[in-house]
Design a protein around this motif. Structure first.
Motif, PDB file in Angstrom:
ATOM      1  N   MET A   1      -3.535   7.687  -8.976  1.00 12.76           N
ATOM      2  CA  MET A   1      -2.590   7.017  -8.071  1.00 12.76           C
ATOM      3  C   MET A   1      -1.506   8.008  -7.629  1.00 12.76           C
ATOM      4  O   MET A   1      -0.926   8.709  -8.448  1.00 12.76           O
ATOM      5  CB  MET A   1      -1.950   5.847  -8.807  1.00 12.76           C
ATOM      6  N   LEU A   3       2.118   8.638  -6.244  1.00  8.39           N
ATOM      7  CA  LEU A   3       3.388   7.942  -6.099  1.00  8.39           C
ATOM      8  C   LEU A   3       4.177   8.579  -4.965  1.00  8.39           C
ATOM      9  O   LEU A   3       4.389   9.784  -4.948  1.00  8.39           O
ATOM     10  CB  LEU A   3       4.184   8.006  -7.397  1.00  8.39           C
ATOM     11  N   VAL A   4       4.587   7.779  -4.045  1.00  9.01           N
ATOM     12  CA  VAL A   4       5.385   8.285  -2.919  1.00  9.01           C
ATOM     13  C   VAL A   4       6.722   7.549  -2.918  1.00  9.01           C
ATOM     14  O   VAL A   4       6.820   6.441  -3.441  1.00  9.01           O
ATOM     15  CB  VAL A   4       4.673   8.061  -1.567  1.00  9.01           C
ATOM     16  N   LYS A   6       9.689   5.179  -2.233  1.00 11.22           N
ATOM     17  CA  LYS A   6       9.709   3.823  -1.684  1.00 11.22           C
ATOM     18  C   LYS A   6      10.582   3.777  -0.430  1.00 11.22           C
ATOM     19  O   LYS A   6      11.673   4.321  -0.416  1.00 11.22           O
ATOM     20  CB  LYS A   6      10.272   2.877  -2.740  1.00 11.22           C
ATOM     21  N   THR A  58      -2.816  -7.741  -4.082  1.00  3.46           N
ATOM     22  CA  THR A  58      -2.799  -7.213  -5.442  1.00  3.46           C
ATOM     23  C   THR A  58      -3.648  -8.122  -6.327  1.00  3.46           C
ATOM     24  O   THR A  58      -3.878  -9.288  -6.003  1.00  3.46           O
ATOM     25  CB  THR A  58      -1.361  -7.195  -6.018  1.00  3.46           C
ATOM     26  N   ARG A  59      -4.087  -7.560  -7.463  1.00  2.00           N
ATOM     27  CA  ARG A  59      -4.960  -8.317  -8.350  1.00  2.00           C
ATOM     28  C   ARG A  59      -4.165  -9.114  -9.375  1.00  2.00           C
ATOM     29  O   ARG A  59      -4.680 -10.047  -9.981  1.00  2.00           O
ATOM     30  CB  ARG A  59      -5.854  -7.320  -9.094  1.00  2.00           C
ATOM     31  N   ALA A  60      -2.932  -8.716  -9.588  1.00  5.28           N
ATOM     32  CA  ALA A  60      -2.152  -9.300 -10.689  1.00  5.28           C
ATOM     33  C   ALA A  60      -1.965 -10.812 -10.538  1.00  5.28           C
ATOM     34  O   ALA A  60      -2.073 -11.358  -9.442  1.00  5.28           O
ATOM     35  CB  ALA A  60      -0.790  -8.625 -10.753  1.00  5.28           C
ATOM     36  N   LEU A  61      -1.689 -11.463 -11.637  1.00  3.52           N
ATOM     37  CA  LEU A  61      -1.468 -12.919 -11.707  1.00  3.52           C
ATOM     38  C   LEU A  61      -2.665 -13.677 -11.127  1.00  3.52           C
ATOM     39  O   LEU A  61      -2.507 -14.707 -10.463  1.00  3.52           O
ATOM     40  CB  LEU A  61      -0.183 -13.329 -10.977  1.00  3.52           C
ATOM     41  N   SER A  62      -3.852 -13.173 -11.407  1.00  6.74           N
ATOM     42  CA  SER A  62      -5.049 -13.777 -10.809  1.00  6.74           C
ATOM     43  C   SER A  62      -5.338 -15.161 -11.388  1.00  6.74           C
ATOM     44  O   SER A  62      -6.165 -15.895 -10.838  1.00  6.74           O
ATOM     45  CB  SER A  62      -6.252 -12.855 -10.990  1.00  6.74           C
ATOM     46  N   LYS A 157       3.368 -13.474  -5.235  1.00  4.73           N
ATOM     47  CA  LYS A 157       1.903 -13.643  -5.223  1.00  4.73           C
ATOM     48  C   LYS A 157       1.497 -14.781  -4.284  1.00  4.73           C
ATOM     49  O   LYS A 157       0.533 -14.670  -3.521  1.00  4.73           O
ATOM     50  CB  LYS A 157       1.426 -13.939  -6.651  1.00  4.73           C
ATOM     51  N   ARG A 192       9.299  -5.650   1.720  1.00  5.68           N
ATOM     52  CA  ARG A 192       8.165  -5.071   1.004  1.00  5.68           C
ATOM     53  C   ARG A 192       6.882  -5.833   1.282  1.00  5.68           C
ATOM     54  O   ARG A 192       5.780  -5.358   0.981  1.00  5.68           O
ATOM     55  CB  ARG A 192       8.500  -4.984  -0.474  1.00  5.68           C
ATOM     56  N   MET A 193       6.995  -7.017   1.873  1.00  2.00           N
ATOM     57  CA  MET A 193       5.810  -7.755   2.313  1.00  2.00           C
ATOM     58  C   MET A 193       5.429  -7.369   3.748  1.00  2.00           C
ATOM     59  O   MET A 193       4.516  -7.942   4.331  1.00  2.00           O
ATOM     60  CB  MET A 193       6.088  -9.261   2.266  1.00  2.00           C
TER      61      MET A 193
END
Lengths: 235, 86
Positions: A1, A3-4, A6, A58-62, A157, A192-193
């Motif tokens: 990954m 990192l750049v 923000k 994103t995959r989180a909180l699936s 999410k 950020r969205m």
């Protein structure tokens, strides 16, 4: 990954000395609320934002089950922040789309979208109506979740999944929303969205009348209007 | 991957998503005491950890991960060994 850095251009300016007029504005706004004068006398400022594409998924909180709310879900949605059930019923009846998130079959978050071309009317007396060109333009408003759930990212999410559906299968072209200028967490979340700022509105209301100022693209316009006029922003 | 490396990587990811200087992040850093560790930063952090370490982090587990140290410990305990991530 990789990192750049923000990008944070959307964030409110860094902490610095507040100009006297801004201090006065904030003081008057706080005063109208603390003295119980609002909404008869109101002093508000908001940022109008819009997006043309969904955020990166994103995959989180699936395990957060996200779906459209139906009539039977409304009591649980209303209970998230003690919102009047009648208000939610009227929103659903008007064709607004309500997305909810469930964890172990318990509703833990919800957010709302109003389809055009009918303007979104709920801030009519305080700020203005919000115009929407057609049925491919949606107005995003309200996000509800208990504080401890909100911090996890459930609202982010929920928003991510809702926007993916709106911009994907539903072929929506534009989603707009407004954010009170004091709501820095919401400003950052929208940035950020992928939302961009298209204008700022300041409105000062007195019984029967309101003054509205609209700033966009370096230009400002202002109007003196009846509190419940049909005037809609953006002009 | 050694425990220390995992903790350092979790800190690096949190610094990236929150915008907080990495040097200021400590095991007892929490969303409450860390500028920029908001809900979206948390969501992105969890997504990155799932992707890098082959985890599926349940929302119920996220509720318990209240500090940087707790997150690093969770990853150390649950990370899928290298070569088995999908």
């Amino acid at each position: 990954m990789t990192l750049v850095p923000k990008v944070d251009a959307f964030a409110p300016e860094p902490k610095q000395a507040v100009p006297p007029m801004e201090r006065l504005f904030r003081g008057v706004r706080k005063g109208t609320h603390s003295l119980g004068l609002a909404p008869a006398i109101s002093v508000e400022r908001a940022v109008l934002v819009e997006a043309h594409q969904p955020p990166k998924a994103t995959r989180a909180l699936s395990d957060l089950a996200i779906r459209h709310a139906e009539e039977r879900d409304l009591p649980a949605v209303a209970a998230l922040d003690d919102r009047p059930l009648s208000l939610l019923r009227s929103r659903l009846a008007a064709g607004d789309r309500i997305y909810l998130g469930e964890l172990d079959q318990k509703v833990v978050c919800a957010t709302f979208f109003h389809p055009g071309p009918q303007p979104f009317d709920e801030e009519r007396s305080i700020l203005a109506r919000w115009s929407l060109e057609d049925s491919s333009t949606y107005w995003s408003y309200d996000a509800m979740a208990p504080l401890e759930m909100r911090a996890l990212g459930v609202v982010a999410k929920l928003f991510e999944v809702a926007l993916a559906e709106l911009f994907g299968p539903d072929q929506v072209h534009r989603v707009r929303g407004f954010i009170h200028d004091w709501n820095r967490p919401s400003l950052l979340l929208h940035h950020r969205m992928g939302f961009t700022v298209i204008g700022r509105v300041t409105a000062v209301g007195f019984p029967g009348v309101k003054w509205v100022r609209w700033e966009s693209g370096g230009k400002a316009r202002q109007w003196l209007l009846r509190r419940n006029s049909d005037f809609a922003l953006p002009p | 991957m050694a425990d220390g490396e995992i903790a350092a990587r979790v800190r690096e990811l949190l610094a990236f998503y929150s915008g907080a200087p990495e040097a200021t992040l400590r095991p007892d850093s929490t969303p409450q005491n860390t500028e920029g560790w908001d809900s979206l930063a948390n969501l992105n952090l969890m997504a990155a950890l799932e992707s890098e370490y082959g985890l599926t982090i349940a929302t119920r587990d996220v509720l318990k991960l209240r500090s940087l140290g707790a997150i690093a410990e969770y990853v150390q305990t649950n990370a899928v060994p290298a070569g088995r991530t999908g």
